[in-house]
Scaffold this active site. Sequence first.
Site: not given
Ligand code: GLA
Length: 387
Positions: A118, A143, A214, A286, A352
């Site tokens: 982000r 992304h 990803h 996340d 990731e």
């Molecule tokens: C990333 C983001 C998540 C989500 C995924 C796709 O990993 O951090 O919040 O948006 O991509 O769904």
Amino acid sequence: MKRKIINLVLAAVLLSTAACNPSAESRQSADNDTVGALLDSVSFTETIAGKETPLYTLKNSSGATAYLTNFGARLVGLWVPDKNGTLTDVVLGFDRASLYHNEDEPYFGPVVGPFGNRIAKGQFTLDGEQFTLPTNNGPNTLHGGTKGVHFVHWDVKSANDKVITFAYTLPDGQDGFPGPIHMEVTYSLSDNNELTLAYQATSDRKTVINLTSHAYFNLNGEGSGSILDHQLRLYADQYTPVDETLIPFGELADVKGTPFDFTSTKTIGADIDQESEQLTYGSGYDHNFVLNGTQVNGLNHAATVSGDQSGIVMDIYTEEPGIQFYSGNFMADRVTLKSGAKDSYRTGFCLEPQHFPDSPNQPNFPTTTLNPGDTYATKSVYKFTTK
Ligand code: GLA
């Protein structure tokens, strides 16, 4: 037994099409026991936005096989042996190219960039000049924006049955990023079941870069159910807490005494339902974990994760300083995977390797600025063994 028979029938059908299909010879033979969906390049290959989108295959001496495509330089599937030697497809994806060109497609397997993760409010500044990006994740850019590098065709620069290099030049101003940015990603599969992703980028203008894969993993096999019983260890003593839109505050917090402590092996599900503002913000995990510098062969050891049923172990080693761990919280039966299963809640996870989220706006984070004349080069290794 039933599944074995179905696989044998499928394998026979695929072998019978081998003559007209160049990559068929490197597919599973009828002798191999397999778990997951066999991919067929004839039915996979389709045209997206006027461009052919074929399937590429890497295969090693033990039969491990990686499937890739040029749309998003994506990893479509990855077959590695389980504890019984059965080849198992551990990466989530689709069996037809066009299914990747879909807004409900939750970034299955592409390279994301030019800035993965982000950027707050779709804005950053370089040398006093402000850049504005499309926002596609609440108030933020996720992304790389609308097209990013996941919704474009990469060129295949070179390919053989062990190594493939994709290249893409992001035009100046696409999704608001300064450029052009010339990028390459090389996937290679070694005979000891290591999949290496090596990234490179140069730019004609000062810009920002944060490329990562990803891929969604389920080490028990795509479509085999929840990932909550997978065992996970992260080589990270700190993480970057976020606000409710998943933008870091800029501080590094200790994982000790929190659900974010994966410094000793525990299941992904062990603490996922604990009361925690951070878990609420992420709808689960996340978050970016700050790697603690544990070195193996000159790379940061980032993660060790294993499938509770398959015994497949994946170790991730990287040159990156962080790793985003996403526990599949937004998966919601929207699409159908290769195996025929839906992308059900938490049936895949992402790890990731990358720089920290929102780095262009965070002076205390390692820099993601790419200067003209400099070359961005980074690699991550995904090594598969069994236990
Ligand atoms: C990333 C983001 C998540 C989500 C995924 C796709 O990993 O951090 O919040 O948006 O991509 O769904």
